[in-house]
Design a protein around this motif. Sequence first.
Motif, PDB file in Angstrom:
ATOM      1  N   GLN A 133       0.787  -1.221   0.000  1.00  0.00           N
ATOM      2  CA  GLN A 133       0.000   0.000   0.000  1.00  0.00           C
ATOM      3  C   GLN A 133       0.825   1.280   0.000  1.00  0.00           C
ATOM      4  OE1 GLN A 133      -3.345  -0.192  -0.368  1.00  0.00           O
ATOM      5  NE2 GLN A 133      -2.889  -2.354  -0.606  1.00  0.00           N
ATOM      6  N   ARG A 134       2.104   1.186   0.347  1.00  0.00           N
ATOM      7  CA  ARG A 134       2.925   2.384   0.415  1.00  0.00           C
ATOM      8  C   ARG A 134       4.172   2.184  -0.434  1.00  0.00           C
ATOM      9  NH1 ARG A 134       4.049   2.529   6.594  1.00  0.00           N
ATOM     10  NH2 ARG A 134       5.493   4.157   5.956  1.00  0.00           N
ATOM     11  N   ARG A 135       4.583   3.227  -1.117  1.00  0.00           N
ATOM     12  CA  ARG A 135       5.704   3.086  -2.043  1.00  0.00           C
ATOM     13  C   ARG A 135       6.996   2.675  -1.354  1.00  0.00           C
ATOM     14  NH1 ARG A 135       5.142   7.968  -6.494  1.00  0.00           N
ATOM     15  NH2 ARG A 135       3.043   7.432  -7.193  1.00  0.00           N
ATOM     16  N   GLU A 136       7.128   3.083  -0.087  1.00  0.00           N
ATOM     17  CA  GLU A 136       8.377   2.728   0.582  1.00  0.00           C
ATOM     18  C   GLU A 136       8.473   1.229   0.843  1.00  0.00           C
ATOM     19  OE1 GLU A 136       5.929   4.902   3.831  1.00  0.00           O
ATOM     20  OE2 GLU A 136       6.117   4.898   1.664  1.00  0.00           O
ATOM     21  N   TYR A 137       7.342   0.505   0.698  1.00  0.00           N
ATOM     22  CA  TYR A 137       7.361  -0.943   0.860  1.00  0.00           C
ATOM     23  C   TYR A 137       7.652  -1.673  -0.451  1.00  0.00           C
ATOM     24  CZ  TYR A 137       5.475  -0.722   5.607  1.00  0.00           C
ATOM     25  OH  TYR A 137       5.298  -0.487   6.934  1.00  0.00           O
ATOM     26  N   TYR A 138       7.809  -0.921  -1.555  1.00  0.00           N
ATOM     27  CA  TYR A 138       8.039  -1.561  -2.839  1.00  0.00           C
ATOM     28  C   TYR A 138       9.270  -2.444  -2.767  1.00  0.00           C
ATOM     29  CZ  TYR A 138       8.937  -2.296  -7.770  1.00  0.00           C
ATOM     30  OH  TYR A 138       9.181  -2.883  -8.984  1.00  0.00           O
ATOM     31  N   ARG A 139       9.087  -3.719  -3.094  1.00  0.00           N
ATOM     32  CA  ARG A 139      10.202  -4.673  -3.048  1.00  0.00           C
ATOM     33  C   ARG A 139      10.543  -5.137  -4.452  1.00  0.00           C
ATOM     34  NH1 ARG A 139      11.613  -7.831   2.009  1.00  0.00           N
ATOM     35  NH2 ARG A 139      10.801  -6.516   3.673  1.00  0.00           N
ATOM     36  N   LEU A 140      11.786  -5.004  -4.799  1.00  0.00           N
ATOM     37  CA  LEU A 140      12.279  -5.444  -6.095  1.00  0.00           C
ATOM     38  C   LEU A 140      12.744  -6.888  -5.994  1.00  0.00           C
ATOM     39  CD1 LEU A 140      13.371  -4.558  -9.032  1.00  0.00           C
ATOM     40  CD2 LEU A 140      15.577  -4.441  -7.855  1.00  0.00           C
ATOM     41  N   VAL A 141      12.237  -7.736  -6.875  1.00  0.00           N
ATOM     42  CA  VAL A 141      12.782  -9.096  -6.980  1.00  0.00           C
ATOM     43  C   VAL A 141      14.148  -8.972  -7.637  1.00  0.00           C
ATOM     44  CG1 VAL A 141      12.479 -11.388  -7.969  1.00  0.00           C
ATOM     45  CG2 VAL A 141      10.495 -10.111  -7.148  1.00  0.00           C
ATOM     46  N   CYS A 142      15.182  -9.419  -6.961  1.00  0.00           N
ATOM     47  CA  CYS A 142      16.553  -9.184  -7.413  1.00  0.00           C
ATOM     48  C   CYS A 142      16.849  -9.931  -8.710  1.00  0.00           C
ATOM     49  CB  CYS A 142      17.541  -9.597  -6.329  1.00  0.00           C
ATOM     50  SG  CYS A 142      17.393  -8.589  -4.841  1.00  0.00           S
ATOM     51  N   PRO A 143      17.647  -9.322  -9.593  1.00  0.00           N
ATOM     52  CA  PRO A 143      17.958  -9.954 -10.879  1.00  0.00           C
ATOM     53  C   PRO A 143      18.661 -11.300 -10.687  1.00  0.00           C
ATOM     54  CG  PRO A 143      18.688  -7.664 -10.821  1.00  0.00           C
ATOM     55  CD  PRO A 143      18.305  -8.021  -9.428  1.00  0.00           C
ATOM     56  N   LEU A 144      18.194 -12.287 -11.417  1.00  0.00           N
ATOM     57  CA  LEU A 144      18.798 -13.609 -11.314  1.00  0.00           C
ATOM     58  C   LEU A 144      20.146 -13.666 -12.035  1.00  0.00           C
ATOM     59  CD1 LEU A 144      15.536 -15.629 -11.951  1.00  0.00           C
ATOM     60  CD2 LEU A 144      16.644 -15.197  -9.757  1.00  0.00           C
ATOM     61  N   ARG A 145      20.311 -12.774 -13.009  1.00  0.00           N
ATOM     62  CA  ARG A 145      21.566 -12.776 -13.762  1.00  0.00           C
ATOM     63  C   ARG A 145      22.716 -12.156 -12.956  1.00  0.00           C
ATOM     64  NH1 ARG A 145      18.572  -8.559 -15.358  1.00  0.00           N
ATOM     65  NH2 ARG A 145      19.551  -6.496 -15.479  1.00  0.00           N
ATOM     66  N   GLU A 146      22.376 -11.376 -11.945  1.00  0.00           N
ATOM     67  CA  GLU A 146      23.377 -10.680 -11.131  1.00  0.00           C
ATOM     68  C   GLU A 146      22.931 -10.721  -9.666  1.00  0.00           C
ATOM     69  OE1 GLU A 146      26.063  -6.670 -11.739  1.00  0.00           O
ATOM     70  OE2 GLU A 146      23.934  -6.589 -12.220  1.00  0.00           O
ATOM     71  N   PRO A 147      22.992 -11.910  -9.031  1.00  0.00           N
ATOM     72  CA  PRO A 147      22.427 -12.072  -7.686  1.00  0.00           C
ATOM     73  C   PRO A 147      23.166 -11.246  -6.638  1.00  0.00           C
ATOM     74  CG  PRO A 147      23.705 -14.003  -8.303  1.00  0.00           C
ATOM     75  CD  PRO A 147      23.597 -13.143  -9.525  1.00  0.00           C
TER      76      PRO A 147
END
Length: 257
Positions: A133-147
């Motif tokens: 609900q809040r932008r500060e909680y936005y979680r990026l799924v980390c790139p698999l090509r560059e863990p």
Amino acid sequence: MAEPPASARNALINWDAEQSEYARFLLRSRGEILQVLRGVAKGRELVTVYFDHGQRFFLSSLLAVEPGQDALFLDWGADEELNRRALGASRLVCVTAHERVKVQFTLDGLDQVQWNGRPAFRARLPKLLLKLQRREYYRLVCPLREPLFCHIPLKSEPLEAQVVDISVGGVGLGNLAPNTPLLVGERYPGCSLTLPGEGALLTTLEVRSLQDLALRNGGLVKRAGCRFVDLPAAQQAMIQRYIIRIDRERIALAKGA
């Protein structure tokens, strides 16, 4: 598209579970779910579709939402072999964004259909949808090509844990051993991780949740949800820049740039 490495498996499993740290962000109302999905389709947001317990994924977009058919339609992927495998998957996890807020939902299988004369995927509408609900909680799924890996200096021995997602508020650590010494509620000072193109973060992590995840071979691993404790504004800015850059790279990749 290459398969994600084994260390990335199970990164998305149980994120929509009722008992997870994200349960309060789950939408259950059909009307609310339809509103978000229509927004994703209208905004032509990139959708990353994971399957085979996170071992494989492809990039897509949401073409249409049809409540009368209890269906949504996804664009056909660029890799025919991945498309074929996706059609055989019984569970797929879609990660996208709506109004720059993370959205995730699960699909119980795909069918191949024709959409405006070209192949597409059809799936039943999800009954649950996660929207932070809040932008500060936005979680990026980390790139698999560059863990990314987080170094945790435990008293027994140092722990190197893969970062499966990251936000300015914390990280998700995946593929942990079943007997991991991490404890819910404990704080671990002196943790470090390096963001490519940005630099190193040094922080204290507080473990907020631990979940058991089942592997296809019957084994178990754990996933830990952790928050940063008093992360300085400069390091929060580093994370924000990293997230924006990776999002832009994924959009460019989806457009064939």
